[in-house]
Design a protein around this motif. Structure first.
Motif, mmCIF file in Angstrom:
data_model
loop_
_atom_site.group_PDB
_atom_site.id
_atom_site.type_symbol
_atom_site.label_atom_id
_atom_site.label_comp_id
_atom_site.label_asym_id
_atom_site.label_seq_id
_atom_site.Cartn_x
_atom_site.Cartn_y
_atom_site.Cartn_z
ATOM 1 N N ASP A 8 0.952 -1.150 0.029
ATOM 2 C CA ASP A 8 0.031 0.074 -0.016
ATOM 3 C C ASP A 8 0.856 1.271 -0.057
ATOM 4 N N ILE A 9 0.467 2.312 -0.769
ATOM 5 C CA ILE A 9 1.659 3.362 -0.875
ATOM 6 C C ILE A 9 1.702 4.186 0.383
ATOM 7 N N ILE A 10 0.871 3.588 1.582
ATOM 8 C CA ILE A 10 1.068 4.495 2.790
ATOM 9 C C ILE A 10 2.125 3.645 3.511
ATOM 10 N N TRP A 11 2.604 2.440 3.025
ATOM 11 C CA TRP A 11 3.508 1.760 3.944
ATOM 12 C C TRP A 11 4.865 2.050 3.389
ATOM 13 N N VAL A 12 5.124 2.616 2.150
ATOM 14 C CA VAL A 12 6.545 3.092 1.571
ATOM 15 C C VAL A 12 7.258 3.656 2.874
ATOM 16 N N PRO A 13 6.805 5.054 3.425
ATOM 17 C CA PRO A 13 7.647 5.686 4.154
ATOM 18 C C PRO A 13 8.122 4.927 5.356
ATOM 19 N N GLU A 14 7.226 4.000 5.729
ATOM 20 C CA GLU A 14 7.505 3.206 7.152
ATOM 21 C C GLU A 14 8.588 2.400 6.971
ATOM 22 N N PHE A 15 8.606 1.484 5.785
ATOM 23 C CA PHE A 15 9.645 0.441 5.546
ATOM 24 C C PHE A 15 10.840 1.045 5.175
ATOM 25 N N GLN A 16 10.771 2.159 4.347
ATOM 26 C CA GLN A 16 12.002 2.964 4.024
ATOM 27 C C GLN A 16 12.896 3.495 5.408
ATOM 28 N N LYS A 17 11.872 3.985 6.247
ATOM 29 C CA LYS A 17 12.734 4.517 7.394
ATOM 30 C C LYS A 17 13.436 3.299 8.330
ATOM 31 N N GLN A 18 12.748 1.874 8.235
ATOM 32 C CA GLN A 18 13.232 0.919 9.017
ATOM 33 C C GLN A 18 14.703 0.526 8.075
ATOM 34 N N GLY A 19 14.802 0.878 6.635
ATOM 35 C CA GLY A 19 16.061 0.512 6.282
ATOM 36 C C GLY A 19 15.727 -0.805 5.475
ATOM 37 N N LEU A 20 14.443 -1.267 5.213
ATOM 38 C CA LEU A 20 14.213 -2.584 4.609
ATOM 39 C C LEU A 20 14.027 -2.461 3.111
ATOM 40 N N LEU A 21 13.743 -1.291 2.306
ATOM 41 C CA LEU A 21 13.702 -1.254 1.015
ATOM 42 C C LEU A 21 14.984 -0.863 0.441
ATOM 43 N N VAL A 22 15.018 -1.314 -0.957
ATOM 44 C CA VAL A 22 15.961 -1.017 -1.849
ATOM 45 C C VAL A 22 15.688 0.303 -2.349
ATOM 46 N N ALA A 23 16.927 1.140 -2.469
ATOM 47 C CA ALA A 23 16.616 2.583 -3.271
ATOM 48 C C ALA A 23 16.787 1.990 -4.782
ATOM 49 N N LEU A 24 15.721 2.297 -5.644
ATOM 50 C CA LEU A 24 15.850 1.673 -6.771
ATOM 51 C C LEU A 24 16.504 2.421 -7.932
ATOM 52 N N ASP A 25 16.514 3.652 -7.787
ATOM 53 C CA ASP A 25 17.156 4.445 -8.649
ATOM 54 C C ASP A 25 18.751 4.498 -8.220
ATOM 55 N N GLU A 26 19.250 4.008 -7.253
ATOM 56 C CA GLU A 26 20.551 3.763 -6.946
ATOM 57 C C GLU A 26 21.074 2.432 -7.299
#
Length: 428
Positions: free
Chosen positions: A109-127
């Motif tokens: 869900d689009i509202i989850w992205v900030p949460e999991f990014q803050k936890q360092g779980l998501l890959v930075a796709l553009d990097e």
């Protein structure tokens, strides 16, 4: 001679052992034929967690069409799709972040992205991926922005959506109404009239009391949850505009004009098609459900009732996030496939509004007439606050609304307490 033979046999055994070691799979993947690179022989199995409803048209399209197509085009990559209910998927990912039990790719869900990014779980796709910019150019700008946190993108949009007002023509006409209400004032008059005409039916079905359900009423009435700077709920969630609309909604619920959110209530979408709820606010997937379960029902749609601030619905949608640290390239291939024109057209035909620009222009998508009101409503739809604490804030909203709608407690006092709780969450 025996000594020489023994030494020779020992040397041969050593060579064979070394060859076997070189051919083994050191990272745990299966070694079954040609791999995803066409050379290594390694087979990679990607795990994909999502929240499509089990046996829904979207889930069937994913598992019976899209995944087989992806696997055929990418020998050596297998995809294991696992479905969870929306709330369970969120909890599963939260727990997985602590226990290191995460999927390679997930539908977020689009509202989850900030949460999991803050936890360092998501890959930075553009990097991570060199062709990110080229891929992103082919997607709608608005949905694409939902995956951007700071200077980087941590999600790629899979679909976008919003809700419109559905109205059961037979029920409204039976209550002397020839069209759907255009304003909130007309809405409250209509549901009272419907209840008076048919005591066994409800004027409006609302399946839950979370932000997704309540925010459109608050926004359209000129209220909000957080300040524009998103640093406080004081003066916003507990504003006169919010109190006003919640007072009207609670009175309607207590009068038996609104239902659907209590345990044991008639399911809203099914109830709308079967004559229990005259109206509901729902997304385009409802049409796929009507077609599969109630093919004789002809739904009517209209814009969400207009309040003092306009007709403001909630912006929905999902992003694809990559959690994998080991299968990044294979995961990126799968993400790109799901956002490709062909895959987006296939999902569009079962009710998922595409984000791929070419898919939007595809004749099969343009011929889906029921997309039109949603595309128009999207022009005034608003995203939920993109803050890392939103899932926790949403829980506060749900608990507060449950207290308001199911008791006689003072609405302003309940909202004051909720605003204080939300402000504490924003500080964390």
């Amino acid at each position: 001679m025996k000594i020489k033979s023994y030494i020779g046999a020992l040397a041969l055994l050593l060579v064979l052992s070394l060859l076997a070691a070189c051919g083994s799979d050191t990272n745990g993947s299966n070694n079954n034929g040609t791999g995803s690179d066409g050379k290594s022989g390694k087979e990679t199995t990607l795990t994909f967690w999502h929240h499509y409803s089990t046996a829904s048209p979207e889930e069937k399209t994913l598992t019976e069409q899209l995944i087989p197509q992806f696997e055929a085009a990418n020998p050596g990559i297998k995809v294991k799709a696992v479905a969870y209910p929306w709330d369970q998927l969120h909890k599963k990912l939260q727990i997985g972040g602590s226990s290191n039990d995460l999927p390679d790719v997930a539908r977020l869900d689009i509202i989850w992205v900030p949460e999991f990014q803050k936890q360092g779980l998501l890959v930075a796709l553009d990097e991570k991926f060199a062709d990110f910019d080229e891929t992103a150019k082919g997607l709608l700008e608005g949905p694409l922005s939902t995956g951007k946190i700071g200077d980087h993108y941590y999600g790629l949009p899979l679909n976008t959506n919003t809700k419109v007002l559905f109205w059961n023509k037979a029920m409204l006409e039976g209550s002397g109404l020839s069209k759907a209400p255009e304003t909130t004032e007309e809405f409250f008059t209509a549901i009272a009239q419907i209840k008076a005409q048919s005591g066994k039916a409800w004027g409006f079905g609302e399946p839950a009391l979370q932000g997704w359900n309540i925010l459109p009423w608050i926004w359209s009435n000129g209220g909000d949850v957080l300040s524009p700077a998103m640093d406080t709920a004081q003066g916003y969630l507990n504003s006169p505009a919010t109190v006003d609309i919640l007072t009207k909604l609670r009175a309607a619920a207590q009068a038996g004009q609104i239902a659907g959110f209590k345990p044991g209530d008639v399911p809203v979408t099914e109830g709308h098609a079967q004559g229990s709820y005259a109206m509901m606010a729902e997304g385009p997937w409802a049409f796929a459900q009507f077609e599969s379960q109630f093919p004789d029902f002809k739904a009517g749609t209209a814009y969400f009732p207009r309040g003092s601030a306009g007709s403001i619905q909630v912006l929905g949608g999902e992003d694809l996030g990559i959690f994998s640290k080991e299968n990044g390239e294979e995961s990126w291939k799968f993400v790109k496939f799901l956002t490709s024109e062909a895959a987006q057209v296939s999902m569009g035909k079962v009710g998922q509004i595409p984000v791929n620009l070419k898919a939007m222009e595809n004749s099969e998508i343009k011929n889906i007439a029921y997309f039109a009101p949603f595309l128009e409503q999207l022009k005034t739809s608003k995203a939920r606050p993109p803050v890392a604490a939103w899932p926790q804030i949403d829980t506060v909203i749900n608990d507060t609304m449950s207290s308001i709608f199911m008791t006689d407690r003072d609405i302003k006092s309940e909202l004051d307490q909720a605003a204080a709780k939300i402000d504490e969450l924003l500080k964390q």
